[in-house]
Design a protein around this motif. Structure first.
Motif, PDB file in Angstrom:
ATOM      1  N   UNK A   4       0.844  -1.198   0.000  1.00 35.76           N
ATOM      2  CA  UNK A   4       0.000   0.000   0.000  1.00 35.76           C
ATOM      3  C   UNK A   4       0.874   1.242   0.000  1.00 35.76           C
ATOM      4  N   UNK A   5       0.253   2.362  -0.362  1.00 36.80           N
ATOM      5  CA  UNK A   5       0.973   3.621  -0.502  1.00 36.80           C
ATOM      6  C   UNK A   5       0.225   4.728   0.229  1.00 36.80           C
ATOM      7  N   UNK A   6       0.974   5.618   0.820  1.00 37.96           N
ATOM      8  CA  UNK A   6       0.367   6.801   1.426  1.00 37.96           C
ATOM      9  C   UNK A   6      -0.160   7.687   0.311  1.00 37.96           C
ATOM     10  N   UNK A  37      -4.999   2.460  10.809  1.00 41.57           N
ATOM     11  CA  UNK A  37      -5.607   2.533  12.139  1.00 41.57           C
ATOM     12  C   UNK A  37      -5.615   3.963  12.675  1.00 41.57           C
ATOM     13  N   UNK A  38      -4.690   4.780  12.167  1.00 42.07           N
ATOM     14  CA  UNK A  38      -4.654   6.181  12.596  1.00 42.07           C
ATOM     15  C   UNK A  38      -5.477   7.086  11.677  1.00 42.07           C
ATOM     16  N   UNK A  39      -6.161   6.493  10.691  1.00 44.97           N
ATOM     17  CA  UNK A  39      -7.064   7.270   9.839  1.00 44.97           C
ATOM     18  C   UNK A  39      -6.465   7.795   8.550  1.00 44.97           C
ATOM     19  N   UNK A  40      -5.194   7.503   8.298  1.00 50.72           N
ATOM     20  CA  UNK A  40      -4.578   7.971   7.060  1.00 50.72           C
ATOM     21  C   UNK A  40      -5.018   7.112   5.884  1.00 50.72           C
ATOM     22  N   UNK A  41      -5.221   7.770   4.741  1.00 51.39           N
ATOM     23  CA  UNK A  41      -5.583   7.038   3.526  1.00 51.39           C
ATOM     24  C   UNK A  41      -4.411   6.155   3.092  1.00 51.39           C
TER      25      UNK A  41
END
Length: 133
Positions: A4-6, A37-41
Motif C-alpha cells: 500500500x501507498x500513502x 488505524x490512525x485514519x490515514x488514507x
C-alpha cells in the motif's frame, strides 16, 4: 499482503497531485481508499491503475460527468461491458476527430513558421550585404 501507498506516495507514483486524488474521491470517480488505524488514507496498486486511467480520460478531454457515467457502469459489473465499450468507443471517435483537427492546425502553423524563418533569413542576408535566397 498487498503493498500500500500513502497519499503522497500514490500521488507521486500515479503522476497526479494529492489534491487530484482527493478530488477524484469526492467526485465519486475513485472509491474511498482504505484507512490505516490512525485514519490515514492508503492506496493499492489497483487504486493507482484506476487513477492513471481516470487521468488519461481527463487529459484526453472526457468531461467529468462522462467519467462518472463510466464509473457507475463499472459498478454495475459484467452486465455493463457493452455500455462501457460504447462510451469509450465514442470518446475515442471524438478524440480522433480532435487529433485530425489539431494535425491540420499543426500543418498550417508549420507553414507559417517556415515562411517567417525564410523572411528572417532573407533579412539577415540583406543586413550582411549578401544576395537574398
Amino acid at each position: 499482503m498487498e503493498e500500500t501507498y500513502t497519499i503522497q506516495e500514490a500521488a507521486g507514483r500515479s503522476g497526479v497531485t494529492v489534491h487530484t486524488l482527493r478530488y477524484y474521491e469526492r467526485a465519486g470517480l475513485l472509491s474511498p481508499p482504505g484507512r490505516s488505524s490512525s485514519g490515514y488514507r492508503f492506496y493499492t496498486a489497483g487504486d493507482l491503475g484506476r487513477v492513471r486511467f481516470l487521468t488519461m480520460l481527463r487529459r484526453t478531454g472526457m468531461p467529468i460527468e462522462q467519467m462518472r457515467a463510466f464509473v457507475a457502469l463499472e459498478r454495475e459489473g459484467r452486465a455493463s461491458f457493452g455500455a462501457r465499450y460504447e462510451l469509450l468507443a465514442a470518446h475515442r471517435r471524438d478524440l480522433m476527430t480532435r487529433l485530425a483537427e489539431l494535425q491540420g492546425h499543426l500543418t498550417y502553423l508549420d507553414e507559417k513558421v517556415r515562411y517567417y524563418w525564410e523572411l528572417e533569413q532573407r533579412q539577415r542576408q540583406e543586413r550582411e550585404g549578401a544576395t537574398p535566397v
